[in-house]
Design a protein around this motif. Structure first.
Motif, PDB file in Angstrom:
ATOM      1  N   GLU A 110       0.811  -1.203   0.178  1.00 39.89           N
ATOM      2  CA  GLU A 110      -0.068   0.144   0.064  1.00 39.89           C
ATOM      3  C   GLU A 110       0.934   1.205   0.130  1.00 39.89           C
ATOM      4  N   ASN A 111       1.857   1.159   0.754  1.00 43.80           N
ATOM      5  CA  ASN A 111       2.590   2.580   0.927  1.00 43.80           C
ATOM      6  C   ASN A 111       3.556   2.774  -0.245  1.00 43.80           C
ATOM      7  N   CYS A 112       4.183   1.665  -0.972  1.00 39.55           N
ATOM      8  CA  CYS A 112       4.942   1.692  -2.026  1.00 39.55           C
ATOM      9  C   CYS A 112       4.604   0.658  -2.993  1.00 39.55           C
ATOM     10  N   GLU A 113       3.971   1.045  -3.993  1.00 36.82           N
ATOM     11  CA  GLU A 113       3.685  -0.316  -5.066  1.00 36.82           C
ATOM     12  C   GLU A 113       4.723  -1.016  -5.615  1.00 36.82           C
ATOM     13  N   LYS A 114       5.800  -0.504  -5.684  1.00 32.10           N
ATOM     14  CA  LYS A 114       7.082  -1.280  -6.272  1.00 32.10           C
ATOM     15  C   LYS A 114       8.102  -1.448  -5.020  1.00 32.10           C
ATOM     16  N   GLY A 115       7.745  -1.165  -3.834  1.00 35.70           N
ATOM     17  CA  GLY A 115       8.668  -1.374  -2.831  1.00 35.70           C
ATOM     18  C   GLY A 115       9.524  -0.124  -2.582  1.00 35.70           C
ATOM     19  N   GLY A 116      10.297   0.036  -1.742  1.00 34.71           N
ATOM     20  CA  GLY A 116      11.300   1.221  -1.397  1.00 34.71           C
ATOM     21  C   GLY A 116      11.632   1.152  -0.440  1.00 34.71           C
ATOM     22  N   VAL A 117      11.924   2.360   0.393  1.00 31.86           N
ATOM     23  CA  VAL A 117      12.372   2.410   1.866  1.00 31.86           C
ATOM     24  C   VAL A 117      11.573   3.439   2.542  1.00 31.86           C
ATOM     25  N   ALA A 118      11.429   3.187   4.073  1.00 32.98           N
ATOM     26  CA  ALA A 118      10.830   4.273   4.940  1.00 32.98           C
ATOM     27  C   ALA A 118      11.850   4.880   5.814  1.00 32.98           C
ATOM     28  N   VAL A 119      11.843   6.095   6.069  1.00 34.70           N
ATOM     29  CA  VAL A 119      12.574   7.178   6.405  1.00 34.70           C
ATOM     30  C   VAL A 119      11.945   7.729   7.667  1.00 34.70           C
ATOM     31  N   GLU A 120      12.341   7.585   9.074  1.00 36.70           N
ATOM     32  CA  GLU A 120      11.810   8.353  10.178  1.00 36.70           C
ATOM     33  C   GLU A 120      13.043   8.768  11.016  1.00 36.70           C
ATOM     34  N   VAL A 121      12.680   9.902  11.902  1.00 38.39           N
ATOM     35  CA  VAL A 121      13.558  10.331  13.197  1.00 38.39           C
ATOM     36  C   VAL A 121      13.434   9.179  14.108  1.00 38.39           C
ATOM     37  N   SER A 122      14.480   8.847  14.766  1.00 40.69           N
ATOM     38  CA  SER A 122      14.640   7.645  15.584  1.00 40.69           C
ATOM     39  C   SER A 122      13.825   7.927  16.783  1.00 40.69           C
ATOM     40  N   GLY A 123      12.962   7.103  16.996  1.00 36.21           N
ATOM     41  CA  GLY A 123      11.915   7.216  18.240  1.00 36.21           C
ATOM     42  C   GLY A 123      10.793   7.840  17.896  1.00 36.21           C
ATOM     43  N   GLU A 124      10.717   8.400  16.738  1.00 37.24           N
ATOM     44  CA  GLU A 124       9.261   9.306  16.464  1.00 37.24           C
ATOM     45  C   GLU A 124       8.696   8.719  15.206  1.00 37.24           C
ATOM     46  N   PRO A 125       7.602   7.719  15.447  1.00 38.75           N
ATOM     47  CA  PRO A 125       7.192   7.247  14.348  1.00 38.75           C
ATOM     48  C   PRO A 125       6.248   8.060  13.501  1.00 38.75           C
ATOM     49  N   ALA A 126       5.896   9.350  13.985  1.00 44.89           N
ATOM     50  CA  ALA A 126       4.984   9.971  13.321  1.00 44.89           C
ATOM     51  C   ALA A 126       5.601  10.942  12.231  1.00 44.89           C
ATOM     52  N   THR A 127       7.061  10.766  12.223  1.00 43.47           N
ATOM     53  CA  THR A 127       7.770  11.425  11.267  1.00 43.47           C
ATOM     54  C   THR A 127       8.351  10.571  10.005  1.00 43.47           C
ATOM     55  N   LYS A 128       7.558   9.312  10.153  1.00 45.13           N
ATOM     56  CA  LYS A 128       7.879   8.320   8.800  1.00 45.13           C
ATOM     57  C   LYS A 128       7.485   8.975   7.716  1.00 45.13           C
ATOM     58  N   LYS A 129       8.436   8.713   6.663  1.00 43.02           N
ATOM     59  CA  LYS A 129       8.370   9.118   5.177  1.00 43.02           C
ATOM     60  C   LYS A 129       8.827   8.016   4.359  1.00 43.02           C
ATOM     61  N   PHE A 130       7.961   7.993   3.070  1.00 44.41           N
ATOM     62  CA  PHE A 130       8.282   6.679   2.171  1.00 44.41           C
ATOM     63  C   PHE A 130       9.039   7.407   1.052  1.00 44.41           C
ATOM     64  N   VAL A 131      10.122   6.475   0.554  1.00 38.81           N
ATOM     65  CA  VAL A 131      10.760   6.908  -0.748  1.00 38.81           C
ATOM     66  C   VAL A 131      10.687   5.543  -1.305  1.00 38.81           C
ATOM     67  N   CYS A 132       9.614   5.715  -2.428  1.00 35.79           N
ATOM     68  CA  CYS A 132       9.206   4.728  -3.232  1.00 35.79           C
ATOM     69  C   CYS A 132       9.981   4.299  -4.562  1.00 35.79           C
ATOM     70  N   ASN A 133      10.279   3.216  -4.941  1.00 33.95           N
ATOM     71  CA  ASN A 133      10.887   2.895  -6.311  1.00 33.95           C
ATOM     72  C   ASN A 133       9.889   3.632  -7.314  1.00 33.95           C
ATOM     73  N   GLY A 134      10.469   3.897  -8.499  1.00 39.10           N
ATOM     74  CA  GLY A 134       9.874   4.417  -9.496  1.00 39.10           C
ATOM     75  C   GLY A 134       9.042   3.123 -10.342  1.00 39.10           C
ATOM     76  N   GLN A 135       8.186   3.511 -11.151  1.00 41.60           N
ATOM     77  CA  GLN A 135       7.727   2.490 -12.021  1.00 41.60           C
ATOM     78  C   GLN A 135       8.763   2.098 -13.044  1.00 41.60           C
ATOM     79  N   GLU A 136       8.395   0.905 -13.561  1.00 45.18           N
ATOM     80  CA  GLU A 136       9.509   0.549 -14.560  1.00 45.18           C
ATOM     81  C   GLU A 136       9.310   1.519 -15.669  1.00 45.18           C
ATOM     82  N   GLY A 137      10.965   1.774 -16.018  1.00 45.66           N
ATOM     83  CA  GLY A 137      11.028   2.569 -17.314  1.00 45.66           C
ATOM     84  C   GLY A 137      10.605   2.165 -18.521  1.00 45.66           C
ATOM     85  N   SER A 138      10.305   3.333 -19.315  1.00 48.99           N
ATOM     86  CA  SER A 138       9.845   2.769 -20.830  1.00 48.99           C
ATOM     87  C   SER A 138      10.830   2.106 -21.568  1.00 48.99           C
TER      88      SER A 138
END
Length: 274
Positions: A110-138
């Motif tokens: 749900e968060n990343c259709e093609k997967g990726g990484v989650a980034v957050e400040v240590s100990g602060e789950p509310a700061t989590k952001k997702f860096v998702c992989n791009g769609q397959e290139g043309s």
């Protein structure tokens, strides 16, 4: 003459005189006669008070004099002595330690259709952001293959003289390669009788049916190209075999009878899926 009348007449005269004269007269009377009157018993204490009272009443202040000239500026004062050095301030408190960023893999979902990484400040789950992989290139890349029914276009041009005894060869290239070469029946040069069947475009907007290469000419009304005759379209890997290779083709013209020039555009469309 009675004393009361004398003082009354003195008062009248003094009041009529200026304040300067009044003061002068009273001063003189007191200085010269005051003692004598007192000694003779002729000027009593009350009488002296009466004289002083009259003097005060008639003595009026004169007009203020004109302001005097401004005084000269005083010299600058000397610098004061340097003060003592102040005490050192107290040390500030230590800052708190910062928090590191935590990076964790994020699976496809749900968060990343093609997967990726989650980034957050240590100990602060509310700061989590997702860096998702791009769609397959043309597949439209230099090293890719032209997809089925997709078209790529380009331009070509040449100049020639009678010195070109070996003929004129003009290469055209396909930056995105075809999945395979094209045979003679699939390559067309504007002016051929069947050109419009497979090539519905114009030189400004070149088009080609699937699996076809269409070469358009700027001066189509003067076909063949001015000063030359078109030999045909040949493969890159075999200049004697009509057709086109995966990466492009070669246009061949016979030697010109005079100065010649030509140019145009091309369109190539990948074949349909098998």
């Amino acid at each position: 003459m009675k004393r009361g009348s004398m003082f009354k007449r003195l008062k009248q005269r003094l009041e009529a005189s200026g304040p300067g004269l009044t003061v002068a007269v009273i001063a003189m009377v007191l200085a010269l006669t005051g003692g004598a009157f007192a000694a003779a018993g002729k000027l009593t204490g009350p009488q002296k008070k009466e004289v002083e009272k009259i003097a005060k009443k008639v003595a009026k202040p004169g007009k203020p004099g004109a302001p005097g000239p401004a005084g000269k500026d005083g010299t600058n004062g000397t610098n004061g002595a340097k003060g003592d050095k102040g005490d050192n301030g107290t040390n500030g408190t230590n800052g708190t330690n910062g928090k590191s960023a935590v990076v964790t893999p994020e699976p496809e979902g749900e968060n990343c259709e093609k997967g990726g990484v989650a980034v957050e400040v240590s100990g602060e789950p509310a700061t989590k952001k997702f860096v998702c992989n791009g769609q397959e290139g043309s597949p439209w890349t230099v090293d890719g293959t032209l997809p089925p029914e997709k078209t790529e276009t380009g331009a070509w041009a040449f100049t020639g003289t009678t010195a070109d005894t070996n003929g004129i060869r003009v290469p055209i290239s396909f930056p995105i390669h075809l999945s395979g070469g094209l045979e003679e029946t699939a390559v067309h040069f504007q002016g051929e009788s069947e050109f419009g069947v497979h090539c519905p475009g114009i030189v400004a907007v070149p088009e080609a049916d699937p699996g076809q290469l269409c070469v358009y000419v700027n001066n189509a009304d003067e076909f063949p190209v001015t000063g030359t005759t078109v030999v045909g379209i040949f493969k890159l890997d075999n200049p004697e075999e009509p057709g086109a290779s995966r990466a492009g083709a070669i246009l061949r013209f016979v030697p010109p009878t005079a100065a010649a020039a030509g140019g145009g555009s091309f369109a190539v469309t990948a074949p349909l899926l098998p």
